[in-house]
Design a protein around this motif. Structure first.
Motif, PDB file in Angstrom:
ATOM      1  N   ILE A 278       0.868  -1.181   0.000  1.00  9.27           N
ATOM      2  CA  ILE A 278       0.000   0.000   0.000  1.00  9.27           C
ATOM      3  C   ILE A 278       0.899   1.222   0.000  1.00  9.27           C
ATOM      4  N   ILE A 279       0.602   2.161  -0.891  1.00  8.70           N
ATOM      5  CA  ILE A 279       1.347   3.415  -0.922  1.00  8.70           C
ATOM      6  C   ILE A 279       0.391   4.533  -0.542  1.00  8.70           C
ATOM      7  N   LEU A 280       0.778   5.305   0.473  1.00  6.08           N
ATOM      8  CA  LEU A 280      -0.039   6.463   0.868  1.00  6.08           C
ATOM      9  C   LEU A 280       0.483   7.683   0.130  1.00  6.08           C
ATOM     10  N   GLY A 281      -0.394   8.329  -0.622  1.00  5.06           N
ATOM     11  CA  GLY A 281       0.021   9.492  -1.408  1.00  5.06           C
ATOM     12  C   GLY A 281      -0.047   9.184  -2.882  1.00  5.06           C
ATOM     13  N   ALA A 282      -0.157  10.222  -3.719  1.00  5.84           N
ATOM     14  CA  ALA A 282      -0.271  10.023  -5.164  1.00  5.84           C
ATOM     15  C   ALA A 282       0.532  11.066  -5.929  1.00  5.84           C
ATOM     16  N   GLY A 283       1.619  11.521  -5.301  1.00  2.00           N
ATOM     17  CA  GLY A 283       2.541  12.412  -6.001  1.00  2.00           C
ATOM     18  C   GLY A 283       3.526  11.608  -6.829  1.00  2.00           C
ATOM     19  N   PHE A 284       4.552  12.286  -7.361  1.00  2.00           N
ATOM     20  CA  PHE A 284       5.422  11.574  -8.303  1.00  2.00           C
ATOM     21  C   PHE A 284       6.224  10.455  -7.647  1.00  2.00           C
ATOM     22  N   VAL A 285       6.641  10.610  -6.393  1.00  2.00           N
ATOM     23  CA  VAL A 285       7.400   9.541  -5.744  1.00  2.00           C
ATOM     24  C   VAL A 285       6.494   8.338  -5.494  1.00  2.00           C
ATOM     25  N   ALA A 286       5.263   8.590  -5.034  1.00  2.00           N
ATOM     26  CA  ALA A 286       4.302   7.503  -4.829  1.00  2.00           C
ATOM     27  C   ALA A 286       4.076   6.742  -6.140  1.00  2.00           C
ATOM     28  N   LEU A 287       3.934   7.483  -7.233  1.00  2.00           N
ATOM     29  CA  LEU A 287       3.645   6.845  -8.520  1.00  2.00           C
ATOM     30  C   LEU A 287       4.859   6.091  -9.048  1.00  2.00           C
ATOM     31  N   GLU A 288       6.036   6.695  -8.945  1.00  2.00           N
ATOM     32  CA  GLU A 288       7.252   5.992  -9.361  1.00  2.00           C
ATOM     33  C   GLU A 288       7.417   4.706  -8.556  1.00  2.00           C
ATOM     34  N   MET A 289       7.118   4.789  -7.262  1.00  2.00           N
ATOM     35  CA  MET A 289       7.266   3.607  -6.411  1.00  2.00           C
ATOM     36  C   MET A 289       6.221   2.547  -6.739  1.00  2.00           C
ATOM     37  N   SER A 290       5.061   2.970  -7.227  1.00  2.00           N
ATOM     38  CA  SER A 290       4.057   1.968  -7.614  1.00  2.00           C
ATOM     39  C   SER A 290       4.582   1.146  -8.798  1.00  2.00           C
ATOM     40  N   GLU A 291       5.291   1.803  -9.710  1.00  2.00           N
ATOM     41  CA  GLU A 291       5.883   1.071 -10.831  1.00  2.00           C
ATOM     42  C   GLU A 291       6.975   0.115 -10.332  1.00  2.00           C
ATOM     43  N   ALA A 292       7.795   0.632  -9.391  1.00  2.00           N
ATOM     44  CA  ALA A 292       8.867  -0.214  -8.850  1.00  2.00           C
ATOM     45  C   ALA A 292       8.279  -1.465  -8.184  1.00  2.00           C
ATOM     46  N   MET A 293       7.200  -1.300  -7.443  1.00  2.00           N
ATOM     47  CA  MET A 293       6.553  -2.432  -6.763  1.00  2.00           C
ATOM     48  C   MET A 293       5.999  -3.426  -7.783  1.00  2.00           C
ATOM     49  N   ARG A 294       5.333  -2.890  -8.818  1.00  2.00           N
ATOM     50  CA  ARG A 294       4.760  -3.781  -9.829  1.00  2.00           C
ATOM     51  C   ARG A 294       5.851  -4.545 -10.575  1.00  2.00           C
ATOM     52  N   THR A 295       6.978  -3.881 -10.796  1.00  2.00           N
ATOM     53  CA  THR A 295       8.099  -4.539 -11.470  1.00  2.00           C
ATOM     54  C   THR A 295       8.595  -5.728 -10.659  1.00  2.00           C
ATOM     55  N   LEU A 296       8.460  -5.635  -9.328  1.00  2.00           N
ATOM     56  CA  LEU A 296       8.846  -6.753  -8.460  1.00  2.00           C
ATOM     57  C   LEU A 296       7.706  -7.766  -8.304  1.00  2.00           C
ATOM     58  N   GLY A 297       6.627  -7.541  -9.042  1.00  2.00           N
ATOM     59  CA  GLY A 297       5.523  -8.500  -9.009  1.00  2.00           C
ATOM     60  C   GLY A 297       4.613  -8.350  -7.808  1.00  2.00           C
ATOM     61  N   ILE A 298       4.681  -7.197  -7.144  1.00  2.00           N
ATOM     62  CA  ILE A 298       3.897  -6.986  -5.927  1.00  2.00           C
ATOM     63  C   ILE A 298       2.567  -6.295  -6.265  1.00  2.00           C
ATOM     64  N   ASP A 299       1.476  -6.836  -5.752  1.00  2.00           N
ATOM     65  CA  ASP A 299       0.163  -6.179  -5.873  1.00  2.00           C
ATOM     66  C   ASP A 299       0.245  -4.807  -5.223  1.00  2.00           C
ATOM     67  N   THR A 300      -0.227  -3.776  -5.905  1.00  2.00           N
ATOM     68  CA  THR A 300       0.001  -2.428  -5.382  1.00  2.00           C
ATOM     69  C   THR A 300      -1.273  -1.589  -5.368  1.00  2.00           C
ATOM     70  N   LEU A 301      -1.500  -0.982  -4.197  1.00  2.00           N
ATOM     71  CA  LEU A 301      -2.639  -0.077  -4.006  1.00  2.00           C
ATOM     72  C   LEU A 301      -2.095   1.309  -3.699  1.00  2.00           C
ATOM     73  N   ILE A 302      -2.658   2.298  -4.343  1.00  2.00           N
ATOM     74  CA  ILE A 302      -2.339   3.678  -3.961  1.00  2.00           C
ATOM     75  C   ILE A 302      -3.560   4.262  -3.258  1.00  2.00           C
ATOM     76  N   VAL A 303      -3.360   4.683  -2.012  1.00  2.00           N
ATOM     77  CA  VAL A 303      -4.455   5.241  -1.215  1.00  2.00           C
ATOM     78  C   VAL A 303      -4.255   6.744  -1.117  1.00  2.00           C
ATOM     79  N   TYR A 304      -5.258   7.507  -1.536  1.00  2.00           N
ATOM     80  CA  TYR A 304      -5.083   8.955  -1.628  1.00  2.00           C
ATOM     81  C   TYR A 304      -6.359   9.676  -1.184  1.00  2.00           C
TER      82      TYR A 304
END
Lengths: 403, 403
Positions: free
Chosen positions: A105-131
């Motif tokens: 789970i990533i809290l926030g939806a700015g550029f770091v949150a979004l970049e990190m969502s890609e990084a998580m998905r690249t590692l095969g991790i289910d990813t939620l952004i909560v904003y």
């Protein structure tokens, strides 16, 4: 491209060590893993965490920023991270591997949150952004945020809007549970990416002037309210050439420039930092997202009379675009001042040549160009890179008619 | 990407027809496949190839350019082509398919010759470029031309330097034979790509002022020496903002802009063309190649005191560059004026973000920026697009020290 938590970390560690080594060779003492606990401006010494002191003639503060915390119970549980330092990234990566994280789970939806969502998905991790807001990437026009949301959906990043975190607890099915005003959700790792505030503790201790933004006030030579103390980077303000205001704009390239300016001045060469126009970009899966200058709200707050438009054009020549699968239209928004016709800001989103457009417009903004000039700028045209009329030309000419 | 002779041709034909249709709907008579044989300026009529006449109040000449011919025997044999019009491209493509061409010779090593070498290779045709000079892409620094040559070699385009064509004959093993000062070589198709000269026949017939460049003289509103006659595109000159000279710079985007300016003036709105800075780009296999402004020679000829440097930097952040196979260093050359420190020109070559840099520098050049300013411009930095210090910053700061 998980570049913040990927293998580049090793290289960066080496780089830091090498830089320290190079400095030592030139007679600059580098103390790694050492904290300044106190500054004694009367004696001109700093007291270090190893209980020694060091004298100074000039002091350059690069204390950076602190990650915002939501201030909720459980925000310090194991598995809850913020991302500020290299060590944070290494710790996070180690945790992901050791705990075999399956869900984030990533809290926030700015550029770091979004970049990190890609990084998580690249590692095969289910990813939620909560904003708490309705759409990601608040700096951008909602039309562009919709395109960003679509890219998130395509890449299986779940966006949970209008949701405020209330507490974090240990989980049942996963390691952690996030309690929100709208219900609960579980994950193995939670990243808090709510932005940064300037770290001004030491600055306050010695009575430096703090700006309205909460960051350290500096002049164009990066000097603080104390003649012998300079500040650079995320802890201080930067002059915005378009809004003509001192802002807190914590980005790495700005910090680099300010650092060099302070260094020149301390070293005896007089130099001033010419300021910023607020350029910024990030990559999200196949999208490039970039912006410069002001949006309408910021423009109005700076005393301008903003007018804007959005066009969706071809990032390359139309005749070629059709033959390239995966290529999408380039969205380009321009903001200009009604009374002078001058460009005030630009935003763009698309799969190709997005940052390219924003960089060209950043230079136009820097130079104070108006829409007439921008509509006829001479770009290096060839079909693989643009149409004979670039989207920049088209957008400027269309917006000109709205003045 | 064989875009000059590929399937886009069909689309372009449709586009021309559609444009004609649209104009007709707006009451503009469009005569396709019709030539103006004579202009009678006294009567204000043009005599057409279908033996009719048409009256005019204003006349806009867009007579374009003529492909240079080497003036050698056999240059008009079947299978010998120049590439000016859409019809030329269609004829060439048809010939290649009908004759099942296996081998091509291209005379010239400018951007059209190089683009066509890629198109030929894409069709699986053995390709030779025959050039009188030592290196391809004469506009670019020899260091960059070497990189271009390497890209040609990698993609099996054979470069034959220091070779002048003497005659073309029918071949034995292939359909044609090229006789040169250095020996003979055979191919099924020969493309003459030696550049273009302005087509000024009609202009001379009615006594229009011709510039030193051999192209029609115009003023900033695109008006020729006759008040009622305008000229636009490859047949006329363009004002270069850096050299402050009127040049012949036959490129499609310039022609588009001049056309719109002339149209506005004929239509009653007063408008001037702000000129060019000489931006240009092309793609060759995996390379992007771009330039703007002046090189040292042109700068000196324009009264400047040029100083230049070349850097090879990372097109994206160094930490990411290492992990991307096929990514090469970006070569960036800057030319500046020693006495003012102003940028005079830039060239770049590389696999990514090359045109992007040249476009940003084109805007800087347009605005008359000096190296101090360019060294601290605010770009939209993110690791996938550049380092925190862009090669533009680095190049400007290094060149600054040479002033």
């Amino acid at each position: 491209m998980p570049y913040y938590i990927g293998d580049v970390i090793k290289d960066e560690k080496r780089m830091v060590a090498r830089t320290a080594e190079q400095h030592k060779k030139r007679g600059v003492d580098v103390k790694l893993n050492t904290r300044v606990d106190e500054i004694d401006t009367d004696k001109g010494v700093v007291r270090l965490s190893d209980d020694t002191t060091m004298p100074y003639d000039y002091l350059v503060m690069g204390t950076g920023g602190n990650a915002f915390l939501p201030g909720i119970p459980g925000q310090d549980l194991e598995g809850v991270f913020t991302l500020k330092t290299l060590t944070d990234a290494i710790r996070m990566k180690t945790y992901i591997h050791e705990k075999r994280c399956r869900k984030a789970i990533i809290l926030g939806a700015g550029f770091v949150a979004l970049e990190m969502s890609e990084a998580m998905r690249t590692l095969g991790i289910d990813t939620l952004i909560v904003y708490r807001g309705a759409l990601p990437a608040r700096r951008w026009d909602s039309e562009f945020s919709e395109a960003i949301l679509e890219e998130m959906n395509t890449n299986k990043v779940t966006f949970v809007p209008h949701t405020k975190p209330v507490a974090i607890e240990r989980g049942r099915g996963f390691l952690l549970r996030l309690i929100t005003g709208e219900g609960e959700m579980e994950a193995d790792i939670i990243l808090i990416a709510l932005g940064v505030s300037p770290n001004i503790k030491l600055a306050e201790d010695i009575g430096l002037q703090i700006g309205e933004t909460g960051a350290i006030q500096v002049d164009p030579s990066q000097r603080t309210s104390r003649e012998e103390v300079y500040a650079v980077g995320d802890c201080c303000e930067a002059y915005h050439r378009v809004s003509k205001k001192w802002l807190h704009f914590p980005l790495g390239d700005v910090a680099n420039k300010q650092g060099r300016v302070a260094g020149q001045n301390v070293g005896g060469s007089s130099m001033t930092f010419p300021g910023i126009v607020g350029s910024q970009s990030f990559k999200l899966f196949n999208l490039e997202i970039a912006a410069t200058g002001l949006d309408e709200e910021e423009a109005a707050a700076s005393g301008y009379d903003p007018v804007s438009n959005i066009i969706w054009g071809n990032p390359i020549a139309a005749s070629l675009a059709a033959s390239l699968p995966g290529l999408r239209k380039l969205g380009l928004k321009l903001v200009a001042d009604k009374s002078t016709g001058k460009l005030l800001g630009a935003q763009a989103v698309g799969t190709e040549n997005v940052v390219s457009r924003i960089n060209a417009l950043s230079v136009a903004l820097w130079a104070g160009m108006d829409l007439d000039e921008i509509g006829y700028l001479d770009f290096a045209y060839a079909p693989p890179f643009s149409g004979a009329w670039d989207p920049i030309h088209t957008a400027a000419q269309i917006l000109k008619r709205k003045l």
